[in-house]
Design a protein around this motif. Structure first.
Motif, mmCIF file in Angstrom:
data_model
loop_
_atom_site.group_PDB
_atom_site.id
_atom_site.type_symbol
_atom_site.label_atom_id
_atom_site.label_comp_id
_atom_site.label_asym_id
_atom_site.label_seq_id
_atom_site.Cartn_x
_atom_site.Cartn_y
_atom_site.Cartn_z
ATOM 1 N N LEU A 69 -11.849 0.956 28.876
ATOM 2 C CA LEU A 69 -10.465 1.330 28.603
ATOM 3 C C LEU A 69 -10.387 2.360 27.487
ATOM 4 N N TYR A 70 -11.166 2.140 26.417
ATOM 5 C CA TYR A 70 -11.181 3.101 25.294
ATOM 6 C C TYR A 70 -11.667 4.469 25.762
ATOM 7 N N LYS A 71 -12.693 4.449 26.625
ATOM 8 C CA LYS A 71 -13.241 5.711 27.111
ATOM 9 C C LYS A 71 -12.236 6.430 27.996
ATOM 10 N N LYS A 72 -11.564 5.689 28.839
ATOM 11 C CA LYS A 72 -10.579 6.277 29.748
ATOM 12 C C LYS A 72 -9.404 6.865 28.990
ATOM 13 N N GLU A 73 -8.936 6.146 27.975
ATOM 14 C CA GLU A 73 -7.762 6.590 27.201
ATOM 15 C C GLU A 73 -8.141 7.500 26.037
ATOM 16 N N LYS A 74 -9.465 7.738 25.863
ATOM 17 C CA LYS A 74 -9.964 8.596 24.785
ATOM 18 C C LYS A 74 -9.507 8.096 23.409
ATOM 19 N N VAL A 75 -9.745 6.820 23.190
ATOM 20 C CA VAL A 75 -9.364 6.169 21.931
ATOM 21 C C VAL A 75 -10.622 5.710 21.214
ATOM 22 N N ASN A 76 -10.708 6.025 19.921
ATOM 23 C CA ASN A 76 -11.820 5.554 19.089
ATOM 24 C C ASN A 76 -11.333 4.352 18.287
ATOM 25 N N PRO A 77 -11.806 3.153 18.573
ATOM 26 C CA PRO A 77 -11.311 1.963 17.855
ATOM 27 C C PRO A 77 -11.638 1.965 16.375
ATOM 28 N N LEU A 78 -12.615 2.772 15.986
ATOM 29 C CA LEU A 78 -12.980 2.846 14.564
ATOM 30 C C LEU A 78 -12.283 3.992 13.852
ATOM 31 N N GLY A 79 -11.493 4.766 14.575
ATOM 32 C CA GLY A 79 -10.841 5.932 13.975
ATOM 33 C C GLY A 79 -9.917 5.595 12.834
ATOM 34 N N GLY A 80 -9.304 4.424 12.878
ATOM 35 C CA GLY A 80 -8.382 4.055 11.803
ATOM 36 C C GLY A 80 -9.068 3.676 10.513
ATOM 37 N N CYS A 81 -10.374 3.378 10.571
ATOM 38 C CA CYS A 81 -11.095 2.950 9.363
ATOM 39 C C CYS A 81 -11.745 4.106 8.624
ATOM 40 N N LEU A 82 -12.002 5.214 9.335
ATOM 41 C CA LEU A 82 -12.766 6.314 8.732
ATOM 42 C C LEU A 82 -12.158 6.854 7.447
ATOM 43 N N PRO A 83 -10.847 7.139 7.385
ATOM 44 C CA PRO A 83 -10.290 7.684 6.140
ATOM 45 C C PRO A 83 -10.464 6.758 4.945
ATOM 46 N N ILE A 84 -10.254 5.454 5.165
ATOM 47 C CA ILE A 84 -10.385 4.536 4.026
ATOM 48 C C ILE A 84 -11.841 4.407 3.601
ATOM 49 N N LEU A 85 -12.773 4.510 4.569
ATOM 50 C CA LEU A 85 -14.190 4.478 4.222
ATOM 51 C C LEU A 85 -14.578 5.697 3.393
ATOM 52 N N VAL A 86 -13.928 6.832 3.675
ATOM 53 C CA VAL A 86 -14.170 8.043 2.887
ATOM 54 C C VAL A 86 -13.528 7.919 1.512
ATOM 55 N N GLN A 87 -12.358 7.292 1.467
ATOM 56 C CA GLN A 87 -11.620 7.205 0.206
ATOM 57 C C GLN A 87 -12.258 6.246 -0.786
ATOM 58 N N MET A 88 -12.949 5.205 -0.308
ATOM 59 C CA MET A 88 -13.528 4.220 -1.209
ATOM 60 C C MET A 88 -14.554 4.821 -2.183
ATOM 61 N N PRO A 89 -15.507 5.652 -1.692
ATOM 62 C CA PRO A 89 -16.425 6.304 -2.647
ATOM 63 C C PRO A 89 -15.695 7.201 -3.634
ATOM 64 N N ILE A 90 -14.628 7.857 -3.171
ATOM 65 C CA ILE A 90 -13.845 8.701 -4.076
ATOM 66 C C ILE A 90 -13.196 7.839 -5.156
ATOM 67 N N PHE A 91 -12.677 6.682 -4.761
ATOM 68 C CA PHE A 91 -12.053 5.770 -5.717
ATOM 69 C C PHE A 91 -13.068 5.289 -6.756
ATOM 70 N N ILE A 92 -14.252 4.860 -6.290
ATOM 71 C CA ILE A 92 -15.288 4.388 -7.217
ATOM 72 C C ILE A 92 -15.716 5.520 -8.151
ATOM 73 N N SER A 93 -15.875 6.727 -7.598
ATOM 74 C CA SER A 93 -16.297 7.876 -8.406
ATOM 75 C C SER A 93 -15.259 8.201 -9.469
ATOM 76 N N LEU A 94 -13.992 8.197 -9.070
ATOM 77 C CA LEU A 94 -12.937 8.490 -10.032
ATOM 78 C C LEU A 94 -12.852 7.401 -11.097
ATOM 79 N N TYR A 95 -13.137 6.168 -10.707
ATOM 80 C CA TYR A 95 -13.173 5.059 -11.667
ATOM 81 C C TYR A 95 -14.154 5.374 -12.792
#
Length: 563
Positions: free
Chosen positions: A425-451
Motif C-alpha cells: 500500500l505504501y509503495k502504491k500510494e508513494k508514502v514513506n512511513p518514516l518521512g514524518g520522523c526525519l526532520p525531528i531526527l535531524v533536529q535532535m543533534p542540532i538541539f544537543i549541539s546548541l545545548y
C-alpha cells in the motif's frame, strides 16, 4: 505511523540522554585522598622512577622538591596588574598564587572580579614554574629560591603595550637567575622567562618546568544539578599524538601521564575558563601528571629539555601561561589546539558552525537573545524542505488510515500478511512511513549541539536578553520561557490530530508538554528560548503547509480519516 507521537518520544529520549550524561559525570568523580592513599603507595612502589612518589613534579635530569606548595610562614607577595589580569606572585618560587580576570565579574551584578587562580585553605589552584636540573634553583633540597623584586606592585600604564616584572635570585656560585613575567595589553597570555647569567667558572645545567596544581574536590562540592550536565573541570593536554585529551582527576590518580611531544600544552579546565602552560615550541618536551593524595590535590605539567649554559654566557628559557576565558580565536593564536578546550562534545562538527553562525548574527543584532532567535529562523529555514516532507507524509498517512483499517480487518492477527499488505500500500500510494520522523531526527543533534554551545561559550555568560532574562546561560528565574514552551508544545499537539486509539497512550501524549515543561525549568534560558521560538516556527510552518495541502486535496480528508 503517528508522527507526532514519535516526535515527542524522540524528544523525550533526548532529554533523558542529557540527564544520563550528568549521571555518568557524577559517577566518574574521583576518589578522596583517603580512599586512594593505598593506590598511591602501590604506584610509588611500582613506578619507573620518573616521578617522585606523592611529590609535586617529575624527576628529570634533576629532582624537583616534593614541597612546592607556594606557601611560606612569611609570604612576600607582589601584585601585577594589566588591563585584563591582576596577578599575585609569591616571591618564594615565583609562582602565580592568585589570578583575577578584570573583564569578568564573579557573578551577575557583582563588583568582585572572577578569580581563576587562588591559594586558599579549602581550595588550591595555582600556576607554578621553575628551573630544575643539577644547578636549577628549584632543585635545592633546602627549599625553593626566594626571588628579589624592586617593587611590591606593578601596573600597566596608559599607553603602555606591555609590562615586564623582573625577579632575581643569585645562588652561592654567583649565577644570577632572573625570572621575568611579561603581560601584554588586551591579552591573557603571560610570558614567563628565565634569564640565566652564568658568571661562574663552571657550566650550569638547568631545565624549565611549568605545572598547574589544583584541589581535586570542588570548593563548593557541586558538579551541576540533577537535570543538567555540568561542564568538565580538571586536567587536559595536547601533544603530537592527540590534539586534545581530557585527563581527569581519576586518571591522574590511576596512572601518571608521561608523554614526550614537540611543543604541546597542559591545562586545568573549568566552566568558561582555562589556565594552561604552553610548552616551548620546536622543542621536545615531556608532559606529566602527579597525584598529591596526601593533600587531596593533583598536578599536570611539562618539562622542557635540559640546557647547559657555558661559563661567562647567558641563556634565556621561556614558556607562555594562558590565564583567561575560553575565547576560541585568541586561544588558537596562542597555541595550536588550545581552542579545543571549548569542548562541544562528539557533535563538535555541528556545534562549531552553529557557534560561528550565532557569533555572526550577534555582530548585527548586538543582543545574544536576538541572535539565538535569528539562529533559530536560519536553522528552521534550512530544514523547511524536510519539515514540508514531514507534514506531507503525515497528511498522506492520515488519508491511508481507512485502507490500513481494512487491511487489519482482512488479515486479522496474521502479522506477516499484514506487513506485506502495508508495504504494498505504501509503495502504491508513494508514502514513506518514516518521512514524518526525519526532520525531528535531524533536529535532535542540532538541539544537543546548541545545548553545548550555550553551555561552553563564555560569550553568553551574563549575557542579557530582555526584561527579566539577565543571563542567558542560566535558567529563567521566573520560569516564564519554560511555561511558554510547554504551551507551544500543547498547541502543536492540538494542531496535529492523533490517530492513537489506546487510552493509556493518549494520556501519556497529553502529559508530554507538562513533562517537558518540568525538564526545561532547569535548562539555560538561551536553550529554552531556542526551543520556544522553534516551536512557534513549527506552528507557523505547520499551519501554512496544511493549508497548501488542503488546496491540493491531500489534507481535505483529515476529519474522515480521524473518524
Amino acid at each position: 505511523m503517528e508522527s507526532q507521537r514519535n516526535i515527542l518520544i524522540i524528544a523525550l529520549l533526548l532529554v533523558s540522554f542529557l540527564i544520563w550524561q550528568q549521571w555518568t559525570t557524577k559517577d566518574a568523580q574521583p576518589e578522596t585522598a583517603q580512599q586512594s592513599s593505598q593506590t598511591t603507595q602501590v604506584q610509588a612502589s611500582q613506578g619507573d622512577g620518573d616521578f617522585i612518589p606523592q611529590g609535586d613534579l617529575a624527576n628529570g635530569e634533576g629532582e624537583v622538591p616534593t614541597d612546592t606548595s607556594a606557601t611560606t610562614a612569611k609570604q612576600n607577595l607582589i601584585t601585577v596588574v594589566s588591563d585584563t589580569l591582576k596577578l599575585t606572585i609569591d616571591t618564594q618560587g615565583g609562582d602565580v598564587v592568585r589570578a583575577e580576570l578584570l573583564e569578568h565579574d564573579d557573578s551577575l551584578d557583582s563588583d568582585d572580579k572572577f578569580v581563576l587562580l587562588a591559594n586558599n585553605a579549602n581550595f588550591v589552584n595555582v600556576a607554578q614554574s621553575g628551573l630544575i636540573g643539577r644547578d636549577g634553583p628549584d632543585s635545592n633540597i633546602a627549599g625553593r629560591p626566594i626571588y628579589h623584586s624592586k617593587q611590591q606592585q606593578y601596573v600597566l600604564a596608559d599607553g603602555q603595550d606591555s609590562l615586564t616584572v623582573p625577579m632575581t635570585f643569585t645562588n652561592d656560585k654567583g649565577v644570577v637567575f632572573t625570572k621575568n613575567f611579561t603581560l601584554t595589553r588586551d591579552s591573557h597570555v603571560v610570558n614567563v622567562s628565565y634569564a640565566i647569567n652564568n658568571q661562574s667558572g663552571e657550566p650550569v645545567q638547568a631545565q624549565l618546568y611549568g605545572q598547574l596544581k589544583q584541589s581535586v574536590n570542588s570548593p563548593d562540592g557541586k558538579s551541576g544539578n540533577m537535570l543538567m550536565a555540568s561542564a568538565y573541570r580538571g586536567p587536559a593536554y595536547s601533544s603530537d599524538e592527540t590534539r586534545y585529551t581530557k585527563y581527569d582527576f581519576k586518571k591522574v590518580q590511576e596512572a601518571n601521564l608521561n608523554q614526550s611531544t614537540e611543543a604541546g600544552w597542559v591545562a586545568m579546565l573549568q566552566h568558561y575558563f582555562v589556565s594552561a602552560w604552553i610548552a616551548p615550541k620546536q622543542e621536545q618536551n615531556q608532559l606529566y601528571s602527579s597525584a598529591l593524595n596526601n593533600r587531596g590535590q593533583a598536578a599536570i605539567g611539562f618539562k622542557a629539555p635540559l640546557v647547559t649554559v657555558a661559563p661567562g654566557t647567558e641563556q634565556t628559557l621561556s614558556a607562555d601561561l594562558w590565564l583567561g576565558p575560553k575565547l576560541q580565536k585568541k586561544m588558537a593564536a596562542a597555541a595550536d589546539n588550545l581552542d579545543l578546550t571549548v569542548d562541544y562534545g562528539w557533535l563538535w562538527f555541528i556545534a562549531q558552525p552553529l557557534f560561528k553562525l550565532l557569533h555572526f548574527l550577534q555582530s548585527f543584532a548586538v543582543n545574544w537573545g536576538l541572535a539565538i532567535i535569528l539562529t533559530t529562523f536560519v536553522v528552521r529555514g534550512v530544514m523547511y524542505p524536510l519539515t514540508k516532507a514531514q507534514y506531507t507524509s503525515m497528511a498522506k498517512m492520515r488519508m491511508l488510515q481507512p485502507k490500513l483499517k481494512e487491511l487489519k480487518e482482512r488479515y486479522g492477527s496474521d502479522r506477516q500478511k499484514m506487513s506485506q499488505g502495508m508495504m504494498e500500500l505504501y509503495k502504491k500510494e508513494k508514502v514513506n512511513p518514516l518521512g514524518g520522523c526525519l526532520p525531528i531526527l535531524v533536529q535532535m543533534p542540532i538541539f544537543i549541539s546548541l545545548y553545548w554551545v550555550l553551555m561552553e561559550s563564555v560569550e553568553l555568560r551574563h549575557a542579557p536578553f530582555i526584561l527579566w532574562i539577565e543571563d542567558l546561560s542560566v535558567r529563567d528565574p521566573y520560569f516564564v520561557l519554560p511555561v511558554l514552551m510547554g504551551a507551544s508544545m500543547f498547541l502543536i499537539q492540538k494542531m496535529s490530530p492523533t490517530t492513537v486509539t489506546d487510552p493509556m497512550q493518549q494520556k501519556v501524549m497529553q502529559f508530554m508538554p507538562i513533562i517537558f515543561t518540568f525538564f526545561f525549568l532547569w535548562f539555560p534560558a538561551g536553550l529554552t528560548l531556542y526551543w520556544l521560538v522553534s516551536n512557534v516556527v513549527t506552528i507557523t510552518q505547520q499551519w501554512y503547509i496544511f493549508r497548501q495541502l488542503e488546496k491540493k486535496g491531500l489534507h481535505g480528508n483529515k476529519n474522515k480519516a480521524e473518524s
